[in-house]
Design a protein around this motif. Structure first.
Motif, PDB file in Angstrom:
ATOM      1  N   SER A   5      -0.638 -12.933  -9.507  1.00  0.00           N
ATOM      2  CA  SER A   5       0.098 -12.861 -10.765  1.00  0.00           C
ATOM      3  C   SER A   5       1.594 -13.004 -10.481  1.00  0.00           C
ATOM      4  CB  SER A   5      -0.196 -11.531 -11.469  1.00  0.00           C
ATOM      5  OG  SER A   5       0.195 -10.445 -10.672  1.00  0.00           O
ATOM      6  N   LEU A   6       2.026 -12.634  -9.245  1.00  0.00           N
ATOM      7  CA  LEU A   6       3.398 -12.867  -8.827  1.00  0.00           C
ATOM      8  C   LEU A   6       3.351 -13.887  -7.699  1.00  0.00           C
ATOM      9  CD1 LEU A   6       6.349 -12.200  -9.094  1.00  0.00           C
ATOM     10  CD2 LEU A   6       6.050 -10.290  -7.524  1.00  0.00           C
ATOM     11  N   ILE A 146       4.909  -6.726  -3.396  1.00  0.00           N
ATOM     12  CA  ILE A 146       4.022  -6.910  -4.549  1.00  0.00           C
ATOM     13  C   ILE A 146       2.994  -7.993  -4.263  1.00  0.00           C
ATOM     14  CG2 ILE A 146       3.919  -7.641  -6.969  1.00  0.00           C
ATOM     15  CD1 ILE A 146       6.692  -6.380  -7.327  1.00  0.00           C
ATOM     16  N   GLN A 147       3.438  -9.104  -3.663  1.00  0.00           N
ATOM     17  CA  GLN A 147       2.514 -10.190  -3.326  1.00  0.00           C
ATOM     18  C   GLN A 147       1.478  -9.733  -2.317  1.00  0.00           C
ATOM     19  OE1 GLN A 147       5.267 -13.222  -2.058  1.00  0.00           O
ATOM     20  NE2 GLN A 147       5.317 -14.204  -4.068  1.00  0.00           N
ATOM     21  N   THR A 148       1.900  -8.912  -1.352  1.00  0.00           N
ATOM     22  CA  THR A 148       0.966  -8.396  -0.353  1.00  0.00           C
ATOM     23  C   THR A 148      -0.074  -7.482  -0.979  1.00  0.00           C
ATOM     24  OG1 THR A 148       2.680  -8.517   1.360  1.00  0.00           O
ATOM     25  CG2 THR A 148       0.781  -7.097   1.801  1.00  0.00           C
ATOM     26  N   ILE A 149       0.383  -6.620  -1.893  1.00  0.00           N
ATOM     27  CA  ILE A 149      -0.545  -5.718  -2.582  1.00  0.00           C
ATOM     28  C   ILE A 149      -1.560  -6.520  -3.393  1.00  0.00           C
ATOM     29  CG2 ILE A 149      -0.734  -3.972  -4.399  1.00  0.00           C
ATOM     30  CD1 ILE A 149       1.959  -2.876  -3.428  1.00  0.00           C
ATOM     31  N   GLU A 150      -1.067  -7.556  -4.097  1.00  0.00           N
ATOM     32  CA  GLU A 150      -1.964  -8.385  -4.900  1.00  0.00           C
ATOM     33  C   GLU A 150      -2.929  -9.171  -4.012  1.00  0.00           C
ATOM     34  OE1 GLU A 150       0.736  -9.201  -8.879  1.00  0.00           O
ATOM     35  OE2 GLU A 150       0.653 -10.719  -7.327  1.00  0.00           O
ATOM     36  N   ALA A 151      -2.423  -9.648  -2.869  1.00  0.00           N
ATOM     37  CA  ALA A 151      -3.297 -10.372  -1.937  1.00  0.00           C
ATOM     38  C   ALA A 151      -4.387  -9.455  -1.421  1.00  0.00           C
ATOM     39  CB  ALA A 151      -2.475 -10.934  -0.785  1.00  0.00           C
ATOM     40  N   GLU A 156      -9.858  -7.664  -1.227  1.00  0.00           N
ATOM     41  CA  GLU A 156     -10.797  -6.545  -1.330  1.00  0.00           C
ATOM     42  C   GLU A 156     -11.872  -6.835  -2.364  1.00  0.00           C
ATOM     43  OE1 GLU A 156     -10.901  -4.142   0.651  1.00  0.00           O
ATOM     44  OE2 GLU A 156     -12.379  -2.846  -0.322  1.00  0.00           O
ATOM     45  N   LYS A 157     -11.470  -7.449  -3.481  1.00  0.00           N
ATOM     46  CA  LYS A 157     -12.448  -7.783  -4.512  1.00  0.00           C
ATOM     47  C   LYS A 157     -13.450  -8.807  -3.987  1.00  0.00           C
ATOM     48  CE  LYS A 157     -12.938  -9.471  -9.249  1.00  0.00           C
ATOM     49  NZ  LYS A 157     -13.982 -10.460  -8.885  1.00  0.00           N
ATOM     50  N   GLU A 158     -12.943  -9.845  -3.287  1.00  0.00           N
ATOM     51  CA  GLU A 158     -13.845 -10.850  -2.727  1.00  0.00           C
ATOM     52  C   GLU A 158     -14.769 -10.229  -1.690  1.00  0.00           C
ATOM     53  OE1 GLU A 158     -10.893 -14.745  -3.192  1.00  0.00           O
ATOM     54  OE2 GLU A 158     -11.153 -13.760  -1.252  1.00  0.00           O
TER      55      GLU A 158
END
Length: 349
Positions: A5-6, A146-151, A156-158
């Motif tokens: 998202s970012l 933020i990008q690292t957290i989103e990555a 984790e979801k995958e």
């Protein structure tokens, strides 16, 4: 990843927006100061005010694209020192190039006289560079964090999705293995029942092929799957197949995650006694608008060596934890004579 998202592009836009906000605040504040001194709004805006904005923007972009990605992938005091030092050096050199060389060529004007001491020039530039250097580095770190957290969230979801698919794949062959053994035992002695078993198995395999690929299914489909499974076992055991089943479903179209109920029944039939009329296997399924409550109880087959939960219930517990975190109850009572499982989990729209 493209799912951020970012994204990197958005990060660049944030950097540009940061510079524009800084530019506007500085520009307006200087203009208002001029007005307060009874001067024109643009009175003190000189060539070198605008060149300073250019130097600041170039420093921000250099930090974002070149310096920080190279030296701050691993944040250490040494890397921080190198990054800050190089950032200040870049600012000083670019400012010298623009305000002492280019402006002299194009406008016959320089910002610092030739007699300016070198130490004064450096210290003065450190003063002007400090805010831009440190704020741009801090802004990059925040964006990168933020990008690292989103990555990590996407990864984790995958990972969880892959685990769920693996767990489902474990369940289906496990059930198929048991059923084929049952059919094999009927082929020579009860061929008609073997054919009926194959028909039931076909219905079950259609369910496992088309429904388990869905994130959620109607609860009636899970119940139909259980009925087919019990029909197979009924054919195998004949009249000596004692099950007490109570199913109360308020909404048959209520969506649930697949294979949350059936492993309990499969486990009971695999490890329990089905031929004892005095101690039948008890299956209770109650569903309302808020939760589902399952109770399965069986007499333990003393001839079955692996009378523990088995792979089906182990997988079930993992999936329950993934789906509901701690918002479910999974209670096992095992007194060596009877094995009982009570499962409750919420129903989400």
């Amino acid at each position: 990843m493209k799912n951020y998202s970012l994204s990197k592009r958005n990060g660049i836009l944030i950097i540009i927006a940061f510079w524009l906000v800084y530019f506007l605040i500085d520009f307006i504040s200087n203009g208002l100061l001029n007005l307060s001194n009874k001067k024109s709004f643009f009175a003190t805006f000189s060539l070198f005010v605008y060149t300073m904005y250019i130097v600041q923007l170039l420093t921000i972009l250099f930090n974002y694209f070149v310096l920080v990605p190279k030296f701050l992938k691993h944040i250490t005091w040494k890397n921080i020192f190198i990054t800050v030092s190089l950032s200040f050096t870049f600012f000083i050199l670019v400012r010298y190039l623009i305000e002492q060389i280019l402006t002299n060529i194009f406008f016959n004007s320089v910002n610092y006289y030739d007699s300016t001491p070198f130490l004064y020039y450096v210290i003065d530039n450190f003063h002007f560079a400090s805010f831009i250097v440190f704020s741009s580095l801090f802004l990059w770190i925040v964006i990168h964090l933020i990008q690292t957290i989103e990555a990590n969230r996407i990864i984790e979801k995958e990972k969880k999705d892959a685990e769920i698919n693996f767990l489902k794949a474990q369940i289906n062959p496990h059930f198929l293995f048991n059923t084929l053994n049952n059919i094999y035992s009927l082929v020579n002695f009860k061929p008609d029942l073997a054919l009926k078993s194959i028909e039931n198995l076909g219905s079950i395999m259609r369910f496992t092929t088309y429904e388990t690929n869905k994130t959620k299914i109607e609860i009636r489909k899970e119940i139909e799957y259980i009925e087919q499974y019990l029909a197979l076992e009924k054919i195998r055991f004949g009249e000596k197949f004692f099950i007490e089943k109570l199913v109360k479903i308020d909404n048959e179209n209520q969506l649930i995650y697949p294979f949350l109920i059936s492993p309990l029944i499969e486990n009971a039939l695999k490890h329990g006694v089905v031929k004892d009329q005095d101690f039948p296997i008890i299956i209770e399924i109650n569903q309302n608008n808020n939760q589902i409550d399952i109770r399965v109880k069986n007499k333990i087959n003393s001839y079955q060596k692996d009378t523990l939960t088995g792979i089906g219930l182990d997988n079930l517990k993992k999936r329950l934890t993934y789906y509901f975190k701690n918002d479910y109850q999974f209670i096992i009572n095992n007194d060596d004579d009877f094995f009982e499982v009570n499962l409750k989990f919420p129903l989400y729209e």
